[in-house]
Design a protein around this motif. Structure first.
Motif, PDB file in Angstrom:
ATOM      1  N   GLU A   5     -18.839 -14.343  17.148  1.00  0.00           N
ATOM      2  CA  GLU A   5     -19.922 -14.340  16.290  1.00  0.00           C
ATOM      3  C   GLU A   5     -19.253 -13.513  15.204  1.00  0.00           C
ATOM      4  N   THR A   6     -20.165 -13.379  14.347  1.00  0.00           N
ATOM      5  CA  THR A   6     -20.076 -11.874  13.429  1.00  0.00           C
ATOM      6  C   THR A   6     -20.245 -10.477  13.463  1.00  0.00           C
ATOM      7  N   LYS A   7     -19.638 -10.309  13.169  1.00  0.00           N
ATOM      8  CA  LYS A   7     -19.479  -8.267  13.242  1.00  0.00           C
ATOM      9  C   LYS A   7     -18.978  -7.738  11.909  1.00  0.00           C
ATOM     10  N   LYS A   8     -20.708  -7.232  10.773  1.00  0.00           N
ATOM     11  CA  LYS A   8     -20.901  -6.523   9.987  1.00  0.00           C
ATOM     12  C   LYS A   8     -19.353  -7.079   9.436  1.00  0.00           C
ATOM     13  N   ASP A  23     -23.719 -11.085  10.780  1.00  0.00           N
ATOM     14  CA  ASP A  23     -24.377 -10.106  12.001  1.00  0.00           C
ATOM     15  C   ASP A  23     -24.904 -12.227  12.412  1.00  0.00           C
ATOM     16  N   LYS A  25     -24.697 -14.800  16.048  1.00  0.00           N
ATOM     17  CA  LYS A  25     -23.620 -15.106  16.832  1.00  0.00           C
ATOM     18  C   LYS A  25     -24.421 -17.251  17.375  1.00  0.00           C
ATOM     19  N   GLY A  58     -15.039  -5.518   7.861  1.00  0.00           N
ATOM     20  CA  GLY A  58     -15.517  -6.619   9.226  1.00  0.00           C
ATOM     21  C   GLY A  58     -14.776  -6.739   9.323  1.00  0.00           C
ATOM     22  N   ASP A  66      -9.383 -13.254  16.838  1.00  0.00           N
ATOM     23  CA  ASP A  66      -9.915 -13.082  15.585  1.00  0.00           C
ATOM     24  C   ASP A  66      -9.602 -13.360  14.170  1.00  0.00           C
TER      25      ASP A  66
END
Length: 322
Positions: A5-8, A23, A25, A58, A66
């Motif tokens: 999952e990437t977050k910004k 963003d 998944k 991000g 992480d």
């Protein structure tokens, strides 16, 4: 179950934004593609997900680790095959795999068992004692795949896996990749700029352009979302706005002296369409392709030139020397 999952996720170089607030998944066990032209941000995304370069801002979770806070745990759970071959040419196939096992501190008995397994998987058992410099391009690519699988990765990253290979060898590599996903249940992330590769291999794909995801879904779904067929006509005069007003026309584009119209149920509406546009020099009707999807979302065709990157191995080498 999500494994990535990437977050910004963002990467900038001075005035250039290579990856822009990404963003997405990725589910466990799927073959996921990053499709885009040279410079789109595919390889930069892969390098961040594999912890080889840090994001500017991000973050991302890879196998629930992480990439910034737990890079070592990320690296232990992934395998990587980059664009350029990185196996030692003066070592044999077996020796390259043994070296990789030593780098991952694999138990000696397990390492030898695993070498036998991965060599059999990519059909290189009979050539394991040959120096890699005697391997063909396709054999080297298969050895790279075998090496990436040595330590039982749950996620395998493949950067342009069939770049520069002949059509027959590409087909064989595709078969190996599909086997890994279906039989070994490995999650595979592929970067590619080949439409046929994305169409054949990917359960889902993200079309990336200028660092942004412009479309995401299965190849079939992306084509279905556009709807219909492509009617390509050559004519001297036409009114694009008039065509767009037709309820069965979904899109109109002009290219190379012709007009391409996305038509819902072309077999039913073709005669009416031709009657409305006037004199037509030639007409061609075909189903939608991923190239059409890419053109629709980016406004241009994908460039089939040399892909981005080529420096990933230098990044890896620098990390290993530290």
């Amino acid at each position: 179950m999500q494994v990535i999952e990437t977050k910004k996720l963002t990467k900038t170089y001075t005035a250039l934004t290579a990856v822009d607030n990404l963003d997405m998944k990725i589910e466990k066990g799927e073959v996921f593609g990053l499709l885009g032209p040279n410079g789109a941000g595919k390889s930069t995304t892969l390098l961040m997900l594999t912890t080889l370069i840090p994001p500017t801002s991000g973050t991302a979770l890879v196998n629930n680790f992480d990439i910034i806070q737990e890079p070592d745990r990320v690296r232990k759970s992934i395998g990587i095959v980059f664009q350029d071959p990185s196996s030692d040419e003066v070592l044999t196939g077996y020796e390259n795999l043994k070296l990789h096992g030593l780098l991952y501190d694999m138990d000696a008995k397990l390492r030898e068992e695993r070498i036998v397994e991965v060599l059999a998987l990519v059909d290189l058992t009979g050539r394991k004692d040959d120096m890699v410099k005697k391997y063909s391009g396709g054999m080297r690519r298969r050895l790279e795949l075998a090496r990436g699988l040595m330590h039982y990765p749950e996620i395998l990253f493949l950067d342009e896996p069939t770049l520069g290979l002949d059509p027959q060898t590409r087909e064989h590599i595709w078969e190996y990749i599909k086997k890994l996903a279906t039989e070994k249940h490995i999650t595979i992330i592929i970067t590619t700029h080949y439409m046929d590769e994305a169409d054949r291999l990917c359960d889902r794909l993200a079309i990336i352009d200028r660092g942004k995801i412009v479309a995401l879904g299965s190849p079939d779904q992306l084509k279905k979302d556009l709807g219909g067929d492509i009617v390509r006509m050559k004519m001297k005069n036409f009114d694009k706005d008039k065509l767009r007003d037709l309820d069965y026309v979904k899109d109109v584009k002009e290219d190379d002296g012709a007009i391409s119209v996305t038509v819902k149920d072309a077999g039913r509406h073709l005669q009416d369409l031709l009657a409305r546009v006037g004199t037509v020099e030639s007409v061609e009707v075909r189903p939608l392709t991923l190239e059409d999807v890419f053109l629709h979302y980016t406004g241009r065709t994908i460039r089939e030139g040399a892909p981005e990157g080529g420096w990933a191995e230098k990044v890896m080498a620098a990390r290993l020397r530290k």
